[in-house]
Scaffold this motif. Structure first.
Motif, PDB file in Angstrom:
ATOM      1  N   ARG A  33      57.174  48.399  75.296  1.00 46.86           N
ATOM      2  CA  ARG A  33      58.275  48.707  74.389  1.00 46.86           C
ATOM      3  C   ARG A  33      57.859  48.576  72.935  1.00 46.86           C
ATOM      4  O   ARG A  33      58.323  49.332  72.086  1.00 46.86           O
ATOM      5  CB  ARG A  33      59.471  47.790  74.683  1.00 46.86           C
ATOM      6  CG  ARG A  33      60.174  48.149  75.985  1.00 46.86           C
ATOM      7  CD  ARG A  33      61.384  47.297  76.228  1.00 46.86           C
ATOM      8  NE  ARG A  33      60.932  45.967  76.642  1.00 46.86           N
ATOM      9  CZ  ARG A  33      61.457  44.827  76.212  1.00 46.86           C
ATOM     10  NH1 ARG A  33      62.467  44.822  75.386  1.00 46.86           N
ATOM     11  NH2 ARG A  33      60.986  43.671  76.638  1.00 46.86           N
ATOM     12  N   LEU A  34      56.984  47.629  72.645  1.00 44.16           N
ATOM     13  CA  LEU A  34      56.517  47.458  71.263  1.00 44.16           C
ATOM     14  C   LEU A  34      55.458  48.488  70.899  1.00 44.16           C
ATOM     15  O   LEU A  34      55.393  48.953  69.761  1.00 44.16           O
ATOM     16  CB  LEU A  34      55.969  46.045  71.072  1.00 44.16           C
ATOM     17  CG  LEU A  34      56.999  44.923  71.183  1.00 44.16           C
ATOM     18  CD1 LEU A  34      56.312  43.569  71.102  1.00 44.16           C
ATOM     19  CD2 LEU A  34      58.060  45.060  70.113  1.00 44.16           C
ATOM     20  N   ALA A  35      54.612  48.845  71.859  1.00 44.30           N
ATOM     21  CA  ALA A  35      53.537  49.807  71.587  1.00 44.30           C
ATOM     22  C   ALA A  35      54.058  51.235  71.481  1.00 44.30           C
ATOM     23  O   ALA A  35      53.569  52.024  70.678  1.00 44.30           O
ATOM     24  CB  ALA A  35      52.476  49.726  72.687  1.00 44.30           C
ATOM     25  N   GLU A  36      55.042  51.571  72.289  1.00 37.79           N
ATOM     26  CA  GLU A  36      55.583  52.939  72.338  1.00 37.79           C
ATOM     27  C   GLU A  36      57.063  52.887  71.987  1.00 37.79           C
ATOM     28  O   GLU A  36      57.918  52.837  72.865  1.00 37.79           O
ATOM     29  CB  GLU A  36      55.366  53.531  73.735  1.00 37.79           C
ATOM     30  CG  GLU A  36      55.746  54.971  73.873  1.00 37.79           C
ATOM     31  CD  GLU A  36      54.853  55.895  73.082  1.00 37.79           C
ATOM     32  OE1 GLU A  36      55.390  56.890  72.557  1.00 37.79           O
ATOM     33  OE2 GLU A  36      53.650  55.636  72.978  1.00 37.79           O
ATOM     34  N   LEU A  37      57.358  52.871  70.696  1.00 33.00           N
ATOM     35  CA  LEU A  37      58.747  52.780  70.263  1.00 33.00           C
ATOM     36  C   LEU A  37      59.546  53.963  70.766  1.00 33.00           C
ATOM     37  O   LEU A  37      59.098  55.106  70.688  1.00 33.00           O
ATOM     38  CB  LEU A  37      58.817  52.692  68.745  1.00 33.00           C
ATOM     39  CG  LEU A  37      58.185  51.453  68.124  1.00 33.00           C
ATOM     40  CD1 LEU A  37      58.262  51.535  66.609  1.00 33.00           C
ATOM     41  CD2 LEU A  37      58.850  50.195  68.626  1.00 33.00           C
ATOM     42  N   GLY A  38      60.698  53.686  71.312  1.00 35.77           N
ATOM     43  CA  GLY A  38      61.563  54.744  71.822  1.00 35.77           C
ATOM     44  C   GLY A  38      61.274  55.124  73.258  1.00 35.77           C
ATOM     45  O   GLY A  38      61.795  56.112  73.749  1.00 35.77           O
ATOM     46  N   CYS A  39      60.456  54.343  73.959  1.00 35.93           N
ATOM     47  CA  CYS A  39      60.139  54.698  75.347  1.00 35.93           C
ATOM     48  C   CYS A  39      61.374  54.484  76.229  1.00 35.93           C
ATOM     49  O   CYS A  39      62.187  53.600  75.993  1.00 35.93           O
ATOM     50  CB  CYS A  39      58.950  53.904  75.863  1.00 35.93           C
ATOM     51  SG  CYS A  39      59.229  52.142  76.063  1.00 35.93           S
ATOM     52  N   THR A  40      61.488  55.332  77.237  1.00 34.57           N
ATOM     53  CA  THR A  40      62.633  55.269  78.132  1.00 34.57           C
ATOM     54  C   THR A  40      62.212  55.078  79.580  1.00 34.57           C
ATOM     55  O   THR A  40      63.065  54.911  80.444  1.00 34.57           O
ATOM     56  CB  THR A  40      63.475  56.556  78.037  1.00 34.57           C
ATOM     57  OG1 THR A  40      62.663  57.668  78.403  1.00 34.57           O
ATOM     58  CG2 THR A  40      64.031  56.741  76.635  1.00 34.57           C
ATOM     59  N   GLN A  41      60.897  55.126  79.827  1.00 35.79           N
ATOM     60  CA  GLN A  41      60.395  54.999  81.190  1.00 35.79           C
ATOM     61  C   GLN A  41      59.234  54.018  81.238  1.00 35.79           C
ATOM     62  O   GLN A  41      58.522  53.823  80.253  1.00 35.79           O
ATOM     63  CB  GLN A  41      59.914  56.351  81.719  1.00 35.79           C
ATOM     64  CG  GLN A  41      61.010  57.373  81.871  1.00 35.79           C
ATOM     65  CD  GLN A  41      60.493  58.681  82.431  1.00 35.79           C
ATOM     66  OE1 GLN A  41      59.317  59.011  82.299  1.00 35.79           O
ATOM     67  NE2 GLN A  41      61.372  59.437  83.062  1.00 35.79           N
TER      68      GLN A  41
END
Length: 75
Positions: free
Chosen positions: A50-58
């Motif tokens: 979640r911190l590495a890929e902001l806006g992730c949903t999966q």
């Protein structure tokens, strides 16, 4: 010859283009929150992702499957 209606339409279009440009510039900041749980499998998404890929949903596994499907159908 350009009449008043054409001039007004051009002016409105210019204002719309400017508003959309401003909205597009701000949009990434608004979509920076990641989901806590995967939208595909409902498993918890690790904090590191979640911190590495902001806006992730999966989660990583579901994202990999989604990308593989997109690549297959993009051909």
């Amino acid at each position: 010859m350009v009449d008043i209606a054409d001039f007004a339409n051009g002016l409105v279009q210019e204002h719309l283009d400017q508003a959309l440009a401003v909205r597009s510039a701000v949009k990434p900041a608004l979509a920076a929150h990641s989901f806590l749980f995967c939208e595909a499998c409902d498993e918890a998404i690790p904090e590191a992702r979640r911190l590495a890929e902001l806006g992730c949903t999966q989660c990583v596994n579901c994202q990999s499957i989604t990308e593989a499907r997109r690549a297959r159908y993009a051909r």
